[in-house]
Write a protein that holds these residues in place. Structure first.
Motif, PDB file in Angstrom:
ATOM      1  N   ASN A 469      48.585 -39.590 -11.317  1.00  0.00           N
ATOM      2  CA  ASN A 469      49.268 -40.589 -10.483  1.00  0.00           C
ATOM      3  C   ASN A 469      50.625 -40.075 -10.005  1.00  0.00           C
ATOM      4  OD1 ASN A 469      47.243 -42.543 -10.575  1.00  0.00           O
ATOM      5  ND2 ASN A 469      48.017 -43.427 -12.481  1.00  0.00           N
ATOM      6  N   TYR A 470      51.332 -39.392 -10.877  1.00  0.00           N
ATOM      7  CA  TYR A 470      52.628 -38.819 -10.499  1.00  0.00           C
ATOM      8  C   TYR A 470      52.446 -37.782  -9.387  1.00  0.00           C
ATOM      9  CZ  TYR A 470      57.231 -36.668 -11.043  1.00  0.00           C
ATOM     10  OH  TYR A 470      58.499 -36.186 -10.814  1.00  0.00           O
ATOM     11  N   ALA A 471      51.440 -36.936  -9.517  1.00  0.00           N
ATOM     12  CA  ALA A 471      51.203 -35.900  -8.513  1.00  0.00           C
ATOM     13  C   ALA A 471      50.846 -36.508  -7.171  1.00  0.00           C
ATOM     14  CB  ALA A 471      50.094 -34.965  -8.985  1.00  0.00           C
ATOM     15  N   LEU A 472      49.971 -37.511  -7.166  1.00  0.00           N
ATOM     16  CA  LEU A 472      49.551 -38.139  -5.914  1.00  0.00           C
ATOM     17  C   LEU A 472      50.713 -38.856  -5.234  1.00  0.00           C
ATOM     18  CD1 LEU A 472      46.063 -39.564  -6.955  1.00  0.00           C
ATOM     19  CD2 LEU A 472      46.499 -37.793  -5.248  1.00  0.00           C
ATOM     20  N   ALA A 473      51.593 -39.452  -6.015  1.00  0.00           N
ATOM     21  CA  ALA A 473      52.686 -40.213  -5.431  1.00  0.00           C
ATOM     22  C   ALA A 473      53.820 -39.328  -4.941  1.00  0.00           C
ATOM     23  CB  ALA A 473      53.221 -41.225  -6.447  1.00  0.00           C
ATOM     24  N   ARG A 474      54.030 -38.169  -5.577  1.00  0.00           N
ATOM     25  CA  ARG A 474      55.249 -37.419  -5.331  1.00  0.00           C
ATOM     26  C   ARG A 474      55.068 -36.126  -4.540  1.00  0.00           C
ATOM     27  NH1 ARG A 474      59.267 -39.384  -8.765  1.00  0.00           N
ATOM     28  NH2 ARG A 474      59.026 -41.646  -8.675  1.00  0.00           N
ATOM     29  N   PHE A 475      53.874 -35.730  -4.196  1.00  0.00           N
ATOM     30  CA  PHE A 475      53.765 -34.471  -3.466  1.00  0.00           C
ATOM     31  C   PHE A 475      54.363 -34.619  -2.061  1.00  0.00           C
ATOM     32  CE2 PHE A 475      49.838 -36.416  -1.805  1.00  0.00           C
ATOM     33  CZ  PHE A 475      49.807 -35.967  -0.494  1.00  0.00           C
ATOM     34  N   PRO A 476      54.957 -33.556  -1.495  1.00  0.00           N
ATOM     35  CA  PRO A 476      55.610 -33.636  -0.184  1.00  0.00           C
ATOM     36  C   PRO A 476      54.593 -33.775   0.943  1.00  0.00           C
ATOM     37  CG  PRO A 476      55.656 -31.386  -1.012  1.00  0.00           C
ATOM     38  CD  PRO A 476      55.090 -32.223  -2.113  1.00  0.00           C
ATOM     39  N   ARG A 477      54.521 -34.963   1.521  1.00  0.00           N
ATOM     40  CA  ARG A 477      53.516 -35.235   2.563  1.00  0.00           C
ATOM     41  C   ARG A 477      53.657 -34.326   3.775  1.00  0.00           C
ATOM     42  NH1 ARG A 477      52.408 -38.409  -1.823  1.00  0.00           N
ATOM     43  NH2 ARG A 477      50.818 -39.974  -1.279  1.00  0.00           N
ATOM     44  N   ALA A 478      54.877 -33.993   4.163  1.00  0.00           N
ATOM     45  CA  ALA A 478      55.087 -33.205   5.372  1.00  0.00           C
ATOM     46  C   ALA A 478      54.564 -31.786   5.234  1.00  0.00           C
ATOM     47  CB  ALA A 478      56.569 -33.185   5.716  1.00  0.00           C
ATOM     48  N   ALA A 479      54.371 -31.322   4.013  1.00  0.00           N
ATOM     49  CA  ALA A 479      53.977 -29.921   3.794  1.00  0.00           C
ATOM     50  C   ALA A 479      52.471 -29.709   3.833  1.00  0.00           C
ATOM     51  CB  ALA A 479      54.526 -29.434   2.454  1.00  0.00           C
ATOM     52  N   PHE A 480      51.682 -30.788   3.756  1.00  0.00           N
ATOM     53  CA  PHE A 480      50.237 -30.638   3.617  1.00  0.00           C
ATOM     54  C   PHE A 480      49.476 -31.527   4.591  1.00  0.00           C
ATOM     55  CE2 PHE A 480      52.091 -29.576  -0.518  1.00  0.00           C
ATOM     56  CZ  PHE A 480      51.570 -28.301  -0.695  1.00  0.00           C
ATOM     57  N   ASP A 481      48.288 -31.027   4.967  1.00  0.00           N
ATOM     58  CA  ASP A 481      47.406 -31.769   5.866  1.00  0.00           C
ATOM     59  C   ASP A 481      46.281 -32.475   5.116  1.00  0.00           C
ATOM     60  OD1 ASP A 481      48.772 -30.618   8.160  1.00  0.00           O
ATOM     61  OD2 ASP A 481      47.682 -28.771   7.711  1.00  0.00           O
ATOM     62  N   TYR A 482      45.822 -31.877   4.041  1.00  0.00           N
ATOM     63  CA  TYR A 482      44.680 -32.396   3.288  1.00  0.00           C
ATOM     64  C   TYR A 482      44.976 -32.345   1.798  1.00  0.00           C
ATOM     65  CZ  TYR A 482      41.913 -32.039   7.571  1.00  0.00           C
ATOM     66  OH  TYR A 482      41.431 -32.188   8.853  1.00  0.00           O
ATOM     67  N   VAL A 483      44.310 -33.241   1.069  1.00  0.00           N
ATOM     68  CA  VAL A 483      44.379 -33.265  -0.396  1.00  0.00           C
ATOM     69  C   VAL A 483      42.949 -33.231  -0.917  1.00  0.00           C
ATOM     70  CG1 VAL A 483      45.069 -34.560  -2.445  1.00  0.00           C
ATOM     71  CG2 VAL A 483      46.547 -34.552  -0.421  1.00  0.00           C
ATOM     72  N   TRP A 484      42.683 -32.264  -1.773  1.00  0.00           N
ATOM     73  CA  TRP A 484      41.340 -32.075  -2.335  1.00  0.00           C
ATOM     74  C   TRP A 484      41.396 -32.415  -3.825  1.00  0.00           C
ATOM     75  CZ3 TRP A 484      38.599 -26.618  -2.688  1.00  0.00           C
ATOM     76  CH2 TRP A 484      37.255 -26.802  -3.058  1.00  0.00           C
TER      77      TRP A 484
END
Length: 554
Positions: A469-484
């Protein structure tokens, strides 16, 4: 040593050595990608190595520079092979050759020392698929396989009296072995020194005193042709960009564990029972008056044991340094055994039959195990059909705090997105001086490299793997296009409102999401994420400590 006048039995023939070498390849024939833990991560690096000039975005994400380091075995072999047959077939060919060379090396050493392959040597062959190989330490495993074959050549040239020719030949060979992986060169040096000690002692055993000391000195001089890589080692480790600590000496609990689970793969009961067979053979050999030990290989096993005891867990930032030796320590203890002169053919044939049965059962089980892991790979890799070329992909692989016997083999699966789709993945190692590749994608921040791809249900004591949950909430959205998400632990959808489902596996809870920047990202406190503030501070401090020590890169 067996007399030359004795008849050659089936396990001592050249065709049997060739057949055993081919049988060792069988588990790796079916899978497209050998399901060993770190291999997909290495394959991602190979893709950058081969194609970085053709795709400029790879240079924006990763820094790749050739340098002379003692860890280049497969990396160098890929250069000529991949353009001819493709990257994945080239990797499969090289990795398949490693157990084959290991088996061949063990049998050739046994034949050189004993004169004939002893029947008990067959019990050592399954160790070609030991725990370090399952981890995917491919450069290390290749160097050890080559070290075994080169040690057999060292013994053969000594037996034929070609000492000067051996000195000339092994200067370049030792340098090449060091380039493959430093570990193999070091082990070859230990084995060669132990063999030279026995040879020098036997030549001077008629003297009444001082011959052991003289034998040590002469053995050291005899191994001088293997010493040139020491210069390369000094040059490598004194480089300005080299990082990596050496730590964790004398962890007795783990050292004992490594030798008890040297055949660890999938089934706890089966692997433990297999180890019991090996220890039963060693115990039986110690008590059976019809069985003896070779002084040459017995001393080699003792030397390897000493190195195993003295080695720390981490050497130059590479973990599990001592664990890697465990299967080879046991293998040398096994091939040191031989029937005494005068033992009956029937007694030897029973040992050979049981050893062959043990080898075939382990190979059969390994084949089934790899086929099932390969099925898992195919299920998860279906997500890549929906990942565009050049995408910035963040991956989270489900992990847990328990050291479960069967590793999932998915820990570095995200790197196949880099290998197949030229996408950014966050599972590459980033350690200057230890690998040719380091990450340079600053926008990813703390989600740039291994082990940020591993997520857990909650915080793991002593680790900085992030709770899912911490990883999903806090990863930098602007740096990535997709989450696998690859078989993640249970997570709360509230922390991913801006992730749009693209693909979901029909066979697992894996899924691929696209980051939708038109939707506001989640805003959550550490308490809402179930992470007390002191734990967040602990994770931050631990990460900084690991960076300062060189255990991980920034």
């Amino acid at each position: 040593m067996q007399g030359a006048s004795e008849p050659i039995h089936w396990w001592q023939t050249r065709w049997f050595v060739a057949l055993a070498t081919l049988i060792a390849c069988v588990p790796l024939l079916y899978p497209d990608i050998a399901p060993i833990v770190d291999l997909p991560g290495h394959m991602g690096r190979y893709r950058v190595q081969l194609d970085r000039g053709a795709h400029p975005w790879l240079a924006d994400w990763y820094k790749f520079e050739w340098s002379l380091i003692g860890n280049l075995g497969v990396d160098l072999l890929i250069e000529p092979l991949a353009p001819l047959i493709g990257l994945e077939p080239a990797v499969k060919l090289i990795v398949t050759a490693i157990p084959a060379l290991t088996v061949a090396g063990l049998l050739l050493i046994a034949r050189e020392v004993h004169g004939r392959v002893p029947p008990t040597a067959l019990f050592a062959l399954p160790l070609a698929y030991g725990y370090p190989f399952q981890f995917g330490f491919v450069n290390f495993a290749l160097s050890m396989a080559l070290a075994l074959c080169l040690f057999a050549l060292w013994l053969r040239m000594a037996r034929r009296g070609a000492i000067v020719a051996r000195a000339i030949v092994f200067v370049p060979l030792s340098c090449l072995l060091w380039v493959v992986h430093t570990f193999g060169w070091g082990v070859l040096g230990v084995l060669a020194f132990s063999a030279e000690m026995i040879r020098q002692h036997d030549r001077r055993k008629t003297r009444e005193s001082g011959h052991w000391i003289e034998s040590w000195v002469r053995a050291g001089l005899g191994c001088v042709p293997l010493a040139l890589p020491m210069v390369l080692m000094v040059a490598w480790r004194s480089g300005a960009d080299v990082t990596g600590q050496t730590a964790d000496f004398f962890y007795w609990r783990t050292k004992i564990a490594w030798v008890l689970m040297a055949l660890r793969d999938r089934w706890l009961w089966f692997d433990v029972a297999s180890m019991a067979v090996i220890y039963l053979v060693l115990f039986k050999a110690a008590r059976d008056p019809r069985i003896a030990y070779s002084r040459h290989l017995g001393l080699s096993a003792l030397f390897i044991l000493a190195v195993y005891i003295l080695l720390p867990r981490i050497v130059f930032g590479s973990a599990y340094a001592d664990m890697r030796l465990a299967p080879f320590l046991l293998a040398f203890a096994i091939i040191a055994i031989r029937p005494r002169m005068g033992a009956t053919i029937r007694h030897a044939a029973i040992w050979a039959t049981l050893g062959l049965a043990f080898f075939l059962v382990r190979i059969g089980a390994q084949t089934v195990s790899y086929a099932r892991f390969d099925r898992d790979y195919k299920v998860e890799l279906a997500a890549l059909d929906h990942v565009p070329v050049g995408a910035r992909l963040l991956s989270f692989v489900g992990h847990n705090c328990r050291n479960t016997w069967k590793m999932s083999r998915l820990e570095h699966l995200p790197a196949l997105a880099l290998e197949r789709r030229l996408a950014y993945t966050d599972d590459q190692w980033s350690m200057a001086g230890g690998q040719l590749l380091t990450t340079r994608y600053e926008a990813a921040g703390g989600f740039a490299h291994d082990p940020t791809q591993l997520v857990t249900p909650g915080r793991c004591r002593g680790e900085w793997w992030r709770p899912v949950n911490y990883a999903l909430a806090r990863f930098p959205r602007a740096a990535f296009d997709y989450v696998w998400l690859i078989r993640p632990p249970r997570f709360d959808p509230r922390f991913m409102p801006d992730l749009t489902l693209v693909w979901r596996s029909p066979y697992s809870n894996s899924a691929l999401y696209r980051v939708d920047r038109s939707i506001a990202p989640p805003v959550a406190t550490d308490e809402q994420l179930g992470i007390p503030r002191y734990i967040v501070e602990f994770m931050r401090r631990r990460r900084e400590a690991l960076i300062r020590s060189g255990a991980i890169g920034r």
